[in-house]
Motif scaffolding. Structure first.
Motif, short mmCIF file in Angstrom:
data_model
loop_
_atom_site.label_atom_id
_atom_site.label_comp_id
_atom_site.label_asym_id
_atom_site.label_seq_id
_atom_site.Cartn_x
_atom_site.Cartn_y
_atom_site.Cartn_z
N ILE A 111 0.86 -1.18 0.00
CA ILE A 111 0.00 0.00 0.00
C ILE A 111 0.89 1.23 0.00
O ILE A 111 1.84 1.34 0.78
CB ILE A 111 -0.93 0.02 1.23
N CYS A 112 0.58 2.17 -0.88
CA CYS A 112 1.39 3.38 -1.00
C CYS A 112 0.90 4.45 -0.02
O CYS A 112 -0.31 4.69 0.09
CB CYS A 112 1.33 3.91 -2.43
N THR A 113 1.83 5.09 0.68
CA THR A 113 1.50 6.21 1.57
C THR A 113 1.95 7.52 0.92
O THR A 113 2.72 7.51 -0.04
CB THR A 113 2.19 6.06 2.94
N ASN A 114 1.49 8.63 1.48
CA ASN A 114 1.82 9.94 0.90
C ASN A 114 2.67 10.79 1.83
O ASN A 114 2.66 12.01 1.74
CB ASN A 114 0.53 10.70 0.57
N GLY A 115 3.41 10.18 2.72
CA GLY A 115 4.27 10.93 3.64
C GLY A 115 4.08 10.47 5.06
O GLY A 115 3.24 9.60 5.36
N SER A 116 4.87 11.05 5.95
CA SER A 116 4.82 10.63 7.35
C SER A 116 5.05 11.82 8.27
O SER A 116 5.53 12.87 7.86
CB SER A 116 5.88 9.56 7.61
N THR A 167 8.90 16.16 13.00
CA THR A 167 9.53 15.93 11.69
C THR A 167 8.51 15.34 10.72
O THR A 167 7.80 14.40 11.05
CB THR A 167 10.72 14.97 11.82
N THR A 168 8.47 15.92 9.52
CA THR A 168 7.60 15.38 8.47
C THR A 168 8.45 14.98 7.27
O THR A 168 9.54 15.51 7.06
CB THR A 168 6.57 16.44 8.03
N ASP A 169 7.93 14.06 6.48
CA ASP A 169 8.62 13.60 5.28
C ASP A 169 7.57 13.39 4.19
O ASP A 169 6.61 12.66 4.39
CB ASP A 169 9.38 12.29 5.55
N GLY A 170 7.74 14.06 3.06
CA GLY A 170 6.76 13.98 1.99
C GLY A 170 6.97 12.83 1.03
O GLY A 170 6.21 12.68 0.07
N TRP A 173 0.44 9.16 6.22
CA TRP A 173 -0.68 9.75 5.49
C TRP A 173 -1.04 8.86 4.31
O TRP A 173 -0.18 8.47 3.52
CB TRP A 173 -0.30 11.14 5.02
N LEU A 174 -2.31 8.56 4.19
CA LEU A 174 -2.80 7.69 3.13
C LEU A 174 -3.47 8.55 2.05
O LEU A 174 -2.99 9.63 1.75
CB LEU A 174 -3.75 6.64 3.71
N ILE A 175 -4.55 8.12 1.47
CA ILE A 175 -5.18 8.90 0.41
C ILE A 175 -6.37 9.69 0.96
O ILE A 175 -7.04 9.26 1.90
CB ILE A 175 -5.63 8.01 -0.77
N PHE A 176 -6.60 10.86 0.37
CA PHE A 176 -7.74 11.71 0.71
C PHE A 176 -7.83 12.00 2.21
O PHE A 176 -8.90 11.91 2.81
CB PHE A 176 -9.05 11.10 0.20
N GLY A 177 -6.68 12.30 2.82
CA GLY A 177 -6.67 12.71 4.22
C GLY A 177 -6.73 11.57 5.21
O GLY A 177 -6.65 11.80 6.43
N GLU A 178 -6.87 10.34 4.75
CA GLU A 178 -6.85 9.19 5.66
C GLU A 178 -5.44 9.00 6.22
O GLU A 178 -4.45 9.34 5.56
CB GLU A 178 -7.29 7.92 4.92
#
Length: 786
Positions: free
Chosen positions: A91-96, A101-104, A159-164
């Motif tokens: 499953i692909c995520t969109n960042g953490s 600390t954040t990572d895109g 972070w998943l898709i559409f704000g999930e």
């Protein structure tokens, strides 16, 4: 033979200072070079070992599961190049987000494979067993530990898709060789079967044609009969199956190794160049020492020649004296390299994310020793030719020159600044004695200035832009992919509140260029592409730019035509220019949005836009107004240097480089001053005695001696600064060419030049003053003789 050994023993006893100095200088170089080369070899072997243990493929690709048709599977599995193909659902995520600390970057979540190794708490070994993951737990590759600044037990939100989103507790760090390195953006992360099912069922209904959730990781193992490089295997395999064209991204084994050791290689390259400078300094010191020793021992050598000692035997004694000192230094340095290698390996592990074997390479030590001994032997052989010119007759008169002439270049002595002018006079009257010290100071100063400029480069936006790296003030991206946003409206809104210096949009992805899977940056305004080296930006829809590394890889140049393909789409383009970019460490190309649309056949969706504001004081106000008006539709991010983990890591490494180079420079300055001072005392004993007889105190003579070295260090620092102007950028370009950066635009800030000059000058002054303490032991009555 016995006579040579007798003379050698006497020389070693009499010249202990020279022996110890050469030994220490050699030991410093050997310890640094042996440990660095060993670290590099150990990490390369460690990655190979990790690949073998985890049974990783020669090529790893990620493809949207729905695009993995039976036809594609069949073409891969029946390929003559592939031994086998493995598939893993993810499953692909969109960042953490971890703490502050954040990572895109995207991560690929998957269930834990059977063949994986878990690091222990200290990350210096592996756990015997890898505990199964419970619900809410996650294993991360070790490269994320330093990149995100997280530890076992911390929480991480994905972070998943559409704000999930999904939150996990970090259970530990594993060795994942394909994408585990800190310098690789995409990561493979591991969760429990229960969590995978829950996230899949929750997010699958939200998936759209443009926003994808489930991918398949494809691991392709090359057939043993192929015997191709990983890069060539990937290219031929893609030409046959087109799997890379359909994939979101792909990475071969050679690329993994290159990216994983990239940062350590850049740092060690800079250190190795510095070590070469230090070795040149050792050769200069040896040359100076041999020359002055022959002058000091002129009488003794003349007497020995009169007693039947041949020139070759006397030269052999001197040769053995220095080579034995270096051999002792090599042994001492090899021992000292052991703890250094361990310390450097621990530092590099946070980047490479694999556990290397510890130890010094015997092959490296042997080759290094032979090179040092051979080059030194040549220098000693050349300098000892003066022994052949020694005359036993002149030795009777103390070896003095038969006729004296006063050079017009000798500085005059003035009573108003007696000690300074006297020191200058002593320098100009013995220029050959001190010229080597000036070059030593120049090399040390050059190295110190260069490492300072490297730090300034990473802190300079203009410098980073020259390397193809844009540092924006405000990033704006879609918060809701379904939102209908007019970017012209956003541009106008920001322009109403402040003056925009630069605005552009970038979309990145992997496409094939002449069959090679490369990172492609698509700019809405191609004239804003940074880092142009030659040619011009691709302003027309049939043009693109490539880096030097891509040009070398594909054997193409400006004006050539290349084919860009993605899935079933392809188009021909002309190379309009060469640029440099650290994106994918130089393995990338760039084009305009219209050019990309020409290949895909559809309009490029822009999800991200950056702004550089002319008046930096307006940034906070503008971002707040953007949030008030567009906060629900847009994600607005204000850039902060401290939030960039990669640049922070680079800054930490540059700081470490500064400590290494400054420390080595100070140590070398101390040893060099001690050696030169010792020789100067022997050559100037009578002069010092005369000065004392004339009323000069020991304190004033010590001060004069120190001023002499201060003048030398200032002169050498000026020469070092001049060398830096001409060569620092070229040296950094050569070191950073590994990551696709070959042209550096350095800004010479006063502090970056003055601080090294002051440090080295003060060190030389203080060390000379300390070394000149022997002056108080010299009595005038012992020296006023003819």
């Amino acid at each position: 033979m016995m006579d040579i050994l007798t003379l050698l023993k006497a020389n070693l006893r009499k010249k202990k200072g020279t022996f110890i100095s050469i030994m220490l200088l050699t030991a410093l170089i050997v310890s640094a070079v042996s440990s660095i080369f060993s670290v590099r070899m150990n990490y390369t072997e460690a990655i190979e070992n990790a690949f073998e243990y985890a049974d990783c493929g020669d090529v790893t690709a990620f493809i949207h599961t729905e695009k993995l048709t039976d036809e594609l599977r069949s073409s891969m599995e029946n390929s003559e190049y592939a031994e086998r193909v493995d598939y893993t659902q993810c499953i692909c995520t969109n960042g953490s987000e971890t703490g502050d600390t954040t990572d895109g970057n995207s991560y690929f979540m998957m269930e834990l494979p059977e063949k994986i190794r878990l690091f222990n708490e200290k990350a210096d070994s592996y756990e015997e067993n890898v505990p199964a993951l419970e619900k809410g737990e996650i294993y991360l590759p070790y490269g994320m530990c330093s990149k995100l600044g997280c530890n076992t037990g911390d929480k991480i939100k994905l972070w998943l898709i559409f704000g999930e989103s999904a939150e996990f507790t970090i259970k530990g760090f594993v060795e994942e060789p394909v994408q585990g390195s800190m310098t690789i953006g995409w990561k493979q992360i591991f969760i429990s079967h229960e969590d995978y099912e829950e996230i899949y069922n929750r997010c699958k209904p939200l998936e759209t044609e443009d926003v994808l959730l489930e991918f398949t990781k494809i691991s392709v193992h090359q057939a043993e009969s192929c015997e191709l490089s990983a890069a060539k295997f990937q290219r031929l395999f893609n030409q046959e199956t087109h799997i890379i064209d359909y994939a979101t991204g792909a990475l071969n084994k050679e690329q993994t190794i290159r990216y994983s050791v990239l940062l350590p290689d850049v740092v060690t390259n800079i250190v190795l160049v510095f070590m070469v400078f230090l070795f040149v300094i050792v050769l200069i010191v040896m040359s100076h020492s041999i020359g002055t020793e022959i002058e000091i021992d002129y009488v003794s050598l003349g007497v020995l020649k009169s007693q039947g000692f041949s020139e070759s035997r006397l030269r052999a004694v001197i040769m053995l004296q220095y080579l034995i000192a270096e051999l002792a230094g090599i042994i001492l340095g090899s021992i000292a390299a052991l703890p250094i290698e361990r310390a450097v390996s621990e530092l590099c592990m946070s980047v490479t994310a694999v556990l290397p074997e510890k130890g010094i390479s015997a092959a490296v030590s042997i080759v290094l020793s032979l090179v040092i001994m051979a080059v030194s032997a040549v220098i000693v052989f050349i300098k000892t030719r003066k022994v052949g010119k020694i005359s036993p007759v002149r030795a009777i008169s103390g070896g003095r020159e038969e006729i004296y002439f006063d050079s017009r270049l000798n500085a005059p002595v003035s009573g108003k600044a007696l000690m300074t002018t006297l020191s200058l006079r002593q320098l100009t009257s013995a220029k050959k004695r001190y010229i080597g010290t000036i070059f030593i100071v120049a090399l040390l100063t050059f190295s110190m200035i260069t490492v300072n400029l490297t730090g300034d480069l990473l802190a300079s936006r203009s410098g980073m832009k020259s390397m193809g790296l844009v540092i924006p003030d405000i990033d704006v991206s879609y918060n809701d992919p379904d939102a209908e946003i007019d970017w012209d409206e956003i541009d106008s809104f920001i322009a109403e509140n402040t003056e925009i210096e630069e605005v552009n949009s970038i979309e990145t992805g992997y496409v094939s260029l002449d069959g090679e899977n490369l990172a492609c940056s698509v700019y809405s305004d191609p004239e804003g592409i940074p880092g142009v080296l030659r040619g011009r930006e691709p302003i027309y829809d049939n043009e693109l730019m490539i880096t030097d590394m891509v040009a070398e890889l594909l054997d193409v140049k400006m004006g050539d035509e290349v084919t860009v393909s993605k899935q079933d789409n392809e188009a021909e383009y002309i190379i309009s220019g060469i640029f440099q970019s650290a994106n994918d460490s130089g393995m990338s190309f760039a084009m305009g949005a219209e050019a990309y649309e020409r290949m895909t056949g559809k309009e490029t969706e822009i999800y991200y836009r950056y702004y550089i504001i002319k008046d930096k004081s307006d940034i906070t106000d503008v971002s707040e107004k953007l949030n008030e008006k567009y906060g629900e539709e847009l994600d607005i991010w204000v850039y902060d240097d401290s939030d960039n983990p990669v640049l922070n890591e680079y800054g930490t490494i540059v700081d470490a480089l500064k400590i290494i180079i400054y420390a080595f420079s100070v140590i070398f300055a101390f040893v060099v001053v001690r050696m030169v001072c010792a020789k100067a005392f022997l050559q100037e004993r009578k002069d010092i005695g005369v000065y004392k007889a004339l009323g000069f105190t020991a304190g004033r003579l010590r001060l004069g001696f120190a001023i002499r070295f201060l003048i030398l260090s200032i002169t050498g620092s000026v020469l070092g600064a001049v060398l830096s102007v001409f060569f620092s950028a070229k040296m950094l370009g050569a070191a950073l060419s590994l990551i696709g950066l070959s042209k550096m635009v350095l800004e010479f800030i006063a502090g970056s030049v003055i601080i090294p000059a002051v440090v080295i000058s003060v060190c030389f002054f203080l060390f000379a003053y300390i070394a000149a303490g022997k002056i108080k032991r010299i009595q005038a009555r012992e020296l006023i003789t003819e």
